[in-house]
Design an enzyme around this catalytic site. Structure first.
Site, short mmCIF file in Angstrom:
data_model
loop_
_atom_site.label_atom_id
_atom_site.label_comp_id
_atom_site.label_asym_id
_atom_site.label_seq_id
_atom_site.Cartn_x
_atom_site.Cartn_y
_atom_site.Cartn_z
NE ARG A 1 39.64 40.76 28.27
CZ ARG A 1 39.18 41.87 28.81
NH1 ARG A 1 37.88 42.09 28.89
NH2 ARG A 1 40.01 42.78 29.28
CE1 TYR B 1 44.86 48.46 39.90
CE2 TYR B 1 46.40 49.70 41.26
CZ TYR B 1 46.14 48.63 40.42
OH TYR B 1 47.14 47.74 40.11
#
Length: 320
Positions: free
Chosen positions: A35, A144
């Site tokens: 990104r 997670y």
């Protein structure tokens, strides 16, 4: 001709190390999906920019001609999550984003998809005398770990429905040059000569040096026996917190000022302060059995704990 590799997470701790090793060896051509191009640690490597990483991300154009995907991008574990619904936030990236990429990779003819998972899929700790194995029934505790387990399950279903091979790697705690979080804090404490109350911790924990983890990942790129397997990875040398800190101090050329406070005292104090998870990491055990990884792949950790700590300490010194 070696397959082109699409690497995600190349700006992260593990992904950046994978990229450096791939670039250094020049054996496998690599393209990174990021990104933020400015954070890529290797200049002039081919890059593709993605704005988001979720179930809507379009990968088709980036997967053309790609033979292998190494997927290390993830929403990582955080100690104090501020999300209203942490599990939903983890699922968006670690499950939906992963499976979206994997489905498009399979449709594009990618031969192998390597997924960097987590030992948290197995659980948070082992009892005395026991070890986690790759064949254990998953028992994740936190959001997670649950998200990583769900991603693994989806990838295995995809492998059954397509010709794409899946390789799942579950690392334990990773340390090495540039390590952050608790490991970095401990190095700073030792470097400053601060007395630490960890001189009588008799637990046993598996760790993995960054260089050892990356070596295993690269082994799995083209090893035929890795197809559709799950591997645990460690240095193959389990340590108590007391021994780890002593070795770390030696690598830093500092005295280890470790005060022998009983583990039960530390656990009780941590519980009162709301730091139970941290005390589990410092006082509890978590051991993994890597015999499958060794036997099936003929792999052994190239770095010893002492060698890896010396490399980590050198980087720490150079960047203080």
């Amino acid at each position: 001709m070696q397959p082109t590799i699409l690497l995600t997470g190349a700006t992260g701790f593990v992904g950046g190390a994978i990229l450096k090793r791939l670039n250094f060896e020049s054996k496998f051509p690599v393209v990174v999906a990021v990104r933020d191009e400015s954070r890529v640690c290797v200049p002039n490597v081919p890059k593709v920019c993605i704005e988001t990483f979720d179930d809507m991300t379009k990968w088709e154009a980036h997967l053309a001609g790609c033979g292998v995907v190494i997927h290390s991008a993830a929403r990582v574990h955080v100690m104090q999550d501020v999300e209203v619904d942490p599990l939903a936030a983890f699922r968006k990236v670690n499950v939906d984003g992963t499976l979206n990429l994997a489905r498009q990779a399979a449709a594009a003819g990618v031969r192998r998809f390597i997924f960097i998972s987590s030992i948290k899929v197995n659980g948070e700790g082992t009892d005395e005398g026991s070890m986690y194995s790759a064949e254990d029934v998953p028992a994740p505790v936190d959001p997670y770990g649950i998200s990583k387990m769900e991603a693994e399950e989806g990838l295995r279903q995809l492998a059954k429905a397509t010709t794409m091979e899946i390789v799942i790697i579950r690392p334990v705690l990773v340390y090495g040059p540039g390590v952050k979080a608790n490991f970095l804090s401990m190095m700073r404490w030792l470097d400053r000569g601060i007395p630490l109350p960890f001189g009588a911790i008799h637990n046993s924990r598996s760790l993995v040096a960054l260089g050892n983890l990356v070596d295993l990942i690269l082994t799995c790129i083209d090893h035929p026996a890795a197809a559709n397997q799950t591997f645990l990875v460690s240095d193959g040398e389990d340590l108590s917190t007391t021994v780890l800190l002593s070795k770390m101090a030696k690598a830093l050329n500092k005295p280890a000022r470790l005060v022998p406070v009983p583990a039960w005292v530390l656990r009780s104090g941590a519980a009162l302060l709301g730091k139970k998870a941290l005390s589990q990491r410092l006082c509890g055990s978590l051991r993994v059995d890597i015999s499958k990884t060794r036997d099936l792949l003929g792999w052994a950790p190239p770095l010893s704990v002492d060698e890896a700590l010396a490399i980590t300490a050198m980087h720490f010194r150079e960047h203080q």
